[in-house]
Write a protein that holds these residues in place. Structure first.
Motif, mmCIF file in Angstrom:
data_model
loop_
_atom_site.group_PDB
_atom_site.id
_atom_site.type_symbol
_atom_site.label_atom_id
_atom_site.label_comp_id
_atom_site.label_asym_id
_atom_site.label_seq_id
_atom_site.Cartn_x
_atom_site.Cartn_y
_atom_site.Cartn_z
ATOM 1 N N ARG A 177 0.850 -1.464 0.349
ATOM 2 C CA ARG A 177 -0.155 -0.331 0.078
ATOM 3 C C ARG A 177 0.608 1.066 0.362
ATOM 4 N N ILE A 178 2.001 1.721 0.782
ATOM 5 C CA ILE A 178 3.060 2.236 0.644
ATOM 6 C C ILE A 178 3.368 2.588 -0.386
ATOM 7 N N VAL A 179 3.841 1.484 -1.329
ATOM 8 C CA VAL A 179 4.376 1.744 -2.506
ATOM 9 C C VAL A 179 3.475 2.168 -3.902
ATOM 10 N N PHE A 180 2.656 1.481 -3.577
ATOM 11 C CA PHE A 180 0.868 1.595 -4.729
ATOM 12 C C PHE A 180 0.932 3.453 -4.087
ATOM 13 N N GLU A 181 1.079 3.959 -3.242
ATOM 14 C CA GLU A 181 0.268 5.414 -2.349
ATOM 15 C C GLU A 181 1.468 6.284 -2.510
ATOM 16 N N SER A 182 2.633 5.900 -3.227
ATOM 17 C CA SER A 182 4.115 6.801 -3.337
ATOM 18 C C SER A 182 3.846 7.894 -3.891
ATOM 19 N N HIS A 256 -6.069 3.067 -11.293
ATOM 20 C CA HIS A 256 -5.952 3.040 -9.847
ATOM 21 C C HIS A 256 -6.183 1.871 -9.238
ATOM 22 N N VAL A 257 -5.318 1.562 -8.366
ATOM 23 C CA VAL A 257 -4.534 -0.018 -7.304
ATOM 24 C C VAL A 257 -4.376 0.739 -5.860
ATOM 25 N N GLU A 258 -5.432 -0.681 -5.798
ATOM 26 C CA GLU A 258 -5.325 -0.116 -4.268
ATOM 27 C C GLU A 258 -5.326 -0.979 -3.453
ATOM 28 N N GLY A 268 -5.247 -7.689 1.844
ATOM 29 C CA GLY A 268 -3.992 -8.636 0.622
ATOM 30 C C GLY A 268 -5.356 -8.384 -0.490
ATOM 31 N N ALA A 269 -5.810 -7.940 -0.676
ATOM 32 C CA ALA A 269 -6.231 -8.054 -2.083
ATOM 33 C C ALA A 269 -6.157 -6.719 -2.453
ATOM 34 N N SER A 270 -5.247 -6.843 -3.891
ATOM 35 C CA SER A 270 -4.993 -5.489 -5.058
ATOM 36 C C SER A 270 -6.314 -5.122 -5.502
ATOM 37 N N LEU A 271 -6.885 -4.405 -5.288
ATOM 38 C CA LEU A 271 -7.633 -4.329 -6.703
ATOM 39 C C LEU A 271 -7.785 -2.659 -8.047
ATOM 40 N N PHE A 272 -7.557 -3.684 -9.087
ATOM 41 C CA PHE A 272 -7.279 -3.043 -10.032
ATOM 42 C C PHE A 272 -8.590 -2.468 -10.261
ATOM 43 N N ASP A 273 -8.886 -1.209 -10.448
ATOM 44 C CA ASP A 273 -10.576 -0.166 -10.356
ATOM 45 C C ASP A 273 -9.865 -0.522 -12.323
ATOM 46 N N LEU A 274 -10.817 -1.413 -12.863
ATOM 47 C CA LEU A 274 -9.959 -1.111 -14.914
ATOM 48 C C LEU A 274 -11.462 0.004 -15.192
ATOM 49 N N LYS A 275 -12.872 -0.439 -14.449
ATOM 50 C CA LYS A 275 -13.573 0.255 -15.118
ATOM 51 C C LYS A 275 -13.806 1.388 -14.334
ATOM 52 N N ASN A 276 -13.352 2.300 -13.711
ATOM 53 C CA ASN A 276 -13.474 3.436 -12.970
ATOM 54 C C ASN A 276 -14.377 3.374 -12.169
ATOM 55 N N LYS A 277 -14.459 2.328 -11.392
ATOM 56 C CA LYS A 277 -16.050 2.580 -10.543
ATOM 57 C C LYS A 277 -15.236 3.520 -9.467
ATOM 58 N N LEU A 278 -14.208 3.626 -8.540
ATOM 59 C CA LEU A 278 -13.529 3.860 -8.042
ATOM 60 C C LEU A 278 -13.872 5.505 -7.880
ATOM 61 N N LYS A 279 -12.914 5.845 -9.395
ATOM 62 C CA LYS A 279 -13.031 7.305 -9.207
ATOM 63 C C LYS A 279 -12.358 8.243 -9.011
ATOM 64 N N LYS A 280 -11.231 7.057 -9.254
ATOM 65 C CA LYS A 280 -9.876 7.513 -8.185
ATOM 66 C C LYS A 280 -8.544 7.685 -9.296
ATOM 67 N N GLU A 282 -5.698 7.596 -11.670
ATOM 68 C CA GLU A 282 -4.764 6.198 -11.836
ATOM 69 C C GLU A 282 -3.308 6.696 -10.848
ATOM 70 N N ASN A 283 -2.986 4.913 -10.581
ATOM 71 C CA ASN A 283 -1.864 5.196 -10.177
ATOM 72 C C ASN A 283 -0.431 4.022 -10.652
ATOM 73 N N ALA A 284 -1.463 3.493 -11.488
ATOM 74 C CA ALA A 284 0.093 2.330 -12.233
ATOM 75 C C ALA A 284 -0.759 2.321 -13.190
ATOM 76 N N TYR A 285 -0.061 2.010 -14.112
ATOM 77 C CA TYR A 285 -0.158 1.264 -15.316
ATOM 78 C C TYR A 285 -0.241 -0.779 -14.985
ATOM 79 N N VAL A 286 -0.579 -1.063 -15.700
ATOM 80 C CA VAL A 286 -0.669 -2.622 -15.259
ATOM 81 C C VAL A 286 -1.450 -3.408 -17.136
ATOM 82 N N ALA A 287 -0.138 -4.409 -16.700
ATOM 83 C CA ALA A 287 -0.230 -5.045 -17.911
ATOM 84 C C ALA A 287 -1.453 -6.126 -17.794
ATOM 85 N N THR A 288 -2.229 -5.968 -18.744
ATOM 86 C CA THR A 288 -4.024 -6.790 -18.859
ATOM 87 C C THR A 288 -3.212 -7.966 -19.894
#
Length: 307
Positions: A177-182, A256-258, A268-280, A282-288
């Motif tokens: 969480r610290i890393v993804f919020e960096s 956005h990844v939370e 410990g779950a990683s939430l990859f908000d692929l459909k921008n449901k949270l409206k937060k 973006e903090n990561a480029y995720v290879a899908t």
């Protein structure tokens, strides 16, 4: 690439980590400045020994630092059922060369490299992110000299440790969480890529013919329980190196990844908000997705170069 990329690698070998580390040590486009041993697949003393044994095997002399021996908050977990008791079961490696060990704590050793580098450093994390999280907390001023962080970790769907948690993130969710919020640029190879880019039996048999290195990897592959030797191995961590060196093999989503740090079934779950449901933001480029054939050819060439 015209100039090699200065890299620090945090890893917890682990068989697939050993493959990724070996590629980093030999690839001409990577300038591997430091290897940080993380506690993960096996305990910290064993991952440290595995790194040093691998360097002895390849006659390399890259500096190594010992990371912290546990997660920031939670109890440690391991994956010996996947990688064997030593983390690299299946091959008789030479003795570790402890002269390569730096007498510093990992955050200080990372800071020394980053703060003194004329070029921005890329951090690669293919194990628990504890040492990077502590480093970023201790030396936030270094962020200006970090190019990006490339991570193997997280699951878009179901996990391989908890119901929704992938092993590397589950090992230390608070650190992740610290890393993804960096605020740094982050690129992620999630667990699902390893399901797409399996190393099939015919590829393993071909790798066996690649000299001393190929024989060693083949021996490790036969003991690896990430997938099946007969139906395909999930060599997750090499995908992170592929993202760094051959990004065109992948399709990315900027999302956005939370990381969930609430106790319970989704800890410990990683939430990859692929459909921008949270409206937060973006903090990561995720290879899908990854081009399977291109990845396999790159993987084989990378292994062949490890000699």
């Amino acid at each position: 690439m015209n100039k090699s990329i200065p890299v620090i690698l945090s890893t917890d070998p682990g068989i697939d980590d050993a493959v990724a580390l070996s590629i980093c040590m030999f690839n001409k486009d990577i300038d591997l400045k430091l290897i940080s041993a993380a506690a993960g697949n096996v305990g910290i003393n064993q991952t440290l020994e595995n790194i040093l044994r691998l360097e002895s095997f390849f006659k390399k002399s890259i500096p190594v630092v010992k990371g912290v021996d546990r997660a920031i908050i939670k109890s440690s977990i391991n994956a010996t059922h996947v990688h064997g008791k030593t983390g690299m079961d299946g091959y008789n490696f030479p003795n570790p060369n402890y002269s390569l060990l730096i007498n510093k704590i990992a955050p200080d050793a990372i800071h020394n490299i980053v703060s003194n580098s004329l070029d921005k450093i890329t951090l690669i994390g293919i194990g628990p992110l504890t040492d990077y999280a502590l480093y970023l907390r201790l030396y936030p001023e270094d962020k200006e000299n970090i190019e990006k962080i490339v991570i193997m970790g997280g699951a878009i769907g179901r996990g391989n440790y908890g119901i929704y948690s992938e092993f590397n993130i589950a090992s230390d969710p608070e650190a992740a969480r610290i890393v993804f919020e960096s605020g740094l640029k982050i690129e992620v190879a999630p667990m699902e890529l390893g399901l797409q880019a399996k190393i099939m039996p015919n590829v393993s048999e071909e790798i066996k013919t690649y000299g001393k290195a190929g024989d060693m990897f083949y021996s490790l592959f036969k003991k690896y329980r990430g997938g099946s030797f007969s139906t395909g191995l999930k060599i997750y961590d090499a995908l992170a190196i592929g993202i760094l060196l051959k990004p065109d093999m992948f399709r990315f989503e900027h999302v956005h990844v939370e990381i969930n740090t609430q106790e319970g079934y989704t800890y410990g779950a990683s939430l990859f908000d692929l459909k921008n449901k949270l409206k937060k933001l973006e903090n990561a480029y995720v290879a899908t997705s990854v081009d399977f054939n291109e990845f396999v050819e790159w993987f084989k060439k990378s292994i062949k170069d490890c000699d």
